[in-house]
Scaffold this motif. Structure first.
Motif, PDB file in Angstrom:
ATOM      1  N   SER A  35       0.827  -1.209   0.000  1.00 14.78           N
ATOM      2  CA  SER A  35       0.000   0.000   0.000  1.00 14.78           C
ATOM      3  C   SER A  35       0.860   1.257   0.000  1.00 14.78           C
ATOM      4  O   SER A  35       0.504   2.255  -0.636  1.00 14.78           O
ATOM      5  CB  SER A  35      -0.953   0.008   1.198  1.00 14.78           C
ATOM      6  OG  SER A  35      -0.229   0.143   2.403  1.00 14.78           O
ATOM      7  N   SER A  39       0.525   3.839  -3.021  1.00 12.28           N
ATOM      8  CA  SER A  39       0.112   5.213  -2.740  1.00 12.28           C
ATOM      9  C   SER A  39       1.163   6.210  -3.211  1.00 12.28           C
ATOM     10  O   SER A  39       0.817   7.278  -3.730  1.00 12.28           O
ATOM     11  CB  SER A  39      -0.172   5.399  -1.245  1.00 12.28           C
ATOM     12  OG  SER A  39       1.009   5.243  -0.481  1.00 12.28           O
ATOM     13  N   THR A  42       0.782   6.439  -6.915  1.00 11.06           N
ATOM     14  CA  THR A  42      -0.457   7.139  -7.244  1.00 11.06           C
ATOM     15  C   THR A  42      -0.269   8.648  -7.143  1.00 11.06           C
ATOM     16  O   THR A  42      -0.751   9.399  -7.996  1.00 11.06           O
ATOM     17  CB  THR A  42      -1.598   6.677  -6.313  1.00 11.06           C
ATOM     18  OG1 THR A  42      -1.759   5.266  -6.445  1.00 11.06           O
ATOM     19  CG2 THR A  42      -2.898   7.375  -6.650  1.00 11.06           C
TER      20      THR A  42
END
Length: 124
Positions: A35, A39, A42
């Motif tokens: 994650s 992230s 992203t």
């Protein structure tokens, strides 16, 4: 004799519990790292899209400006397109050092960051 058997059984149960806990901890650690990497990527992709849109509209404006100076809008777009063709060739030639290596380093540093912190905590 029964005491030894019960101690072995207790030891077995604790080892089984320890392995289950270690596996669960590994799963959670993997989820956390995944994650974190996703992230981070992203955020980079989102900022890249915003900068790309800004650059697109600025380039359209520059194309019209150059076109007006030259008396032909098409020439302005051809000049700006030629600039980006040259820029694209340069980026393609140096793609490994400009794009691949920094992204690889970002992912590896994100994956190893927690491991370094946990090793430092174990030493103290």
């Amino acid at each position: 004799m029964e005491n030894i058997a019960s101690n072995v059984e207790l030891l077995y149960k604790k080892a089984e519990q320890y392995s289950k806990t270690s596996l669960e901890l590994l799963k959670l650690h993997t989820i956390e790292k995944t994650s974190d990497v996703i992230s981070s990527l992203t955020v980079v992709i989102s900022i890249s899209i915003i900068v790309g849109m800004f650059t697109l509209f600025v380039n359209i404006g520059i194309s019209f400006f150059i076109g007006n100076l030259l008396g032909n809008n098409a020439l302005g777009f051809f000049i700006v397109s030629g600039f980006y063709l040259i820029l694209g060739i340069v980026v393609f030639i140096f793609r490994k050092s400009l794009i691949k290596i920094p992204i690889d380093n970002l992912i590896v540093s994100k994956l190893l960051k927690e491991k370094k912190l946990s090793n430092d905590l174990e030493k103290s």
